[in-house]
Design a protein around this motif. Structure first.
Motif, PDB file in Angstrom:
ATOM      1  N   GLY A  15      11.608  -1.664  13.131  1.00 28.89           N
ATOM      2  CA  GLY A  15      12.121  -2.822  12.409  1.00 28.89           C
ATOM      3  C   GLY A  15      11.095  -3.503  11.540  1.00 28.89           C
ATOM      4  N   GLY A  16       9.842  -3.111  11.685  1.00 33.16           N
ATOM      5  CA  GLY A  16       8.776  -3.723  10.911  1.00 33.16           C
ATOM      6  C   GLY A  16       8.631  -3.126   9.528  1.00 33.16           C
ATOM      7  N   SER A  17       7.610  -3.599   8.825  1.00 35.39           N
ATOM      8  CA  SER A  17       7.377  -3.183   7.448  1.00 35.39           C
ATOM      9  C   SER A  17       5.927  -2.769   7.238  1.00 35.39           C
ATOM     10  CB  SER A  17       7.700  -4.335   6.487  1.00 35.39           C
ATOM     11  OG  SER A  17       9.042  -4.748   6.610  1.00 35.39           O
ATOM     12  N   LEU A  18       5.724  -1.881   6.295  1.00 35.14           N
ATOM     13  CA  LEU A  18       4.393  -1.460   5.865  1.00 35.14           C
ATOM     14  C   LEU A  18       4.458  -1.160   4.382  1.00 35.14           C
ATOM     15  CD1 LEU A  18       2.955   1.136   8.458  1.00 35.14           C
ATOM     16  CD2 LEU A  18       1.988  -1.104   7.888  1.00 35.14           C
ATOM     17  N   THR A  19       3.320  -1.320   3.722  1.00 39.32           N
ATOM     18  CA  THR A  19       3.225  -0.940   2.317  1.00 39.32           C
ATOM     19  C   THR A  19       2.084   0.050   2.144  1.00 39.32           C
ATOM     20  OG1 THR A  19       4.099  -3.058   1.538  1.00 39.32           O
ATOM     21  CG2 THR A  19       2.828  -1.752  -0.029  1.00 39.32           C
ATOM     22  N   LEU A  20       2.389   1.182   1.537  1.00 33.75           N
ATOM     23  CA  LEU A  20       1.390   2.189   1.220  1.00 33.75           C
ATOM     24  C   LEU A  20       1.027   2.091  -0.260  1.00 33.75           C
ATOM     25  CD1 LEU A  20       2.849   5.326   3.039  1.00 33.75           C
ATOM     26  CD2 LEU A  20       1.378   3.527   3.957  1.00 33.75           C
ATOM     27  N   ALA A  21      -0.232   2.318  -0.556  1.00 31.70           N
ATOM     28  CA  ALA A  21      -0.686   2.309  -1.946  1.00 31.70           C
ATOM     29  C   ALA A  21      -1.496   3.565  -2.225  1.00 31.70           C
ATOM     30  CB  ALA A  21      -1.537   1.076  -2.218  1.00 31.70           C
TER      31      ALA A  21
END
Length: 119
Positions: A15-21
């Motif tokens: 349910g969480g979030s992550l951002t990849l760059a």
């Protein structure tokens, strides 16, 4: 080939979030399509999301409506915002840079970043 450096992986609860760059450098003149692939243990590497220099996007069905890919052409970066993460999203995520939509041996790949979704 371009050099691709990824960042942003880690451990997150369901349910969480992550951002990849991903940042591209070096031989970038021929890059048109950038994107993300993932590979879970024992599985093949599969496409997650890709975006062209003109902004056209494509998503894998399991992530559509949960992941958003974006790109900054001036900075040669691509970002993957991942929301509502599920345990089945656990994988090593690889940045890809290509001349077109076909995946070819001439593509550039990052080293991979681990994403683990677990409580």
């Amino acid at each position: 080939q371009a050099q691709l450096v990824e960042s942003g992986g880690g451990l997150v609860q369901p349910g969480g979030s992550l951002t990849l760059a991903c940042a591209a450098s070096g031989s970038i003149a021929s890059i048109n399509v950038m994107g993300w692939f993932r590979q879970a243990p024992g599985n093949k590497r599969v496409m997650v999301a890709r975006i062209s220099s003109g902004g056209s996007t494509t998503y894998a069905a399991p992530v559509k409506d949960r992941f958003t890919i974006s790109r900054d052409n001036a900075k040669n970066t691509v970002t993957l915002e991942m929301t509502n993460l599920k345990p089945e999203d656990t994988a090593v995520y690889y940045c890809n840079a290509a001349a077109g939509w076909d995946v070819t041996p001439d593509d550039s790949w990052g080293q991979g970043t681990q994403v683990t979704v677990s409580s």
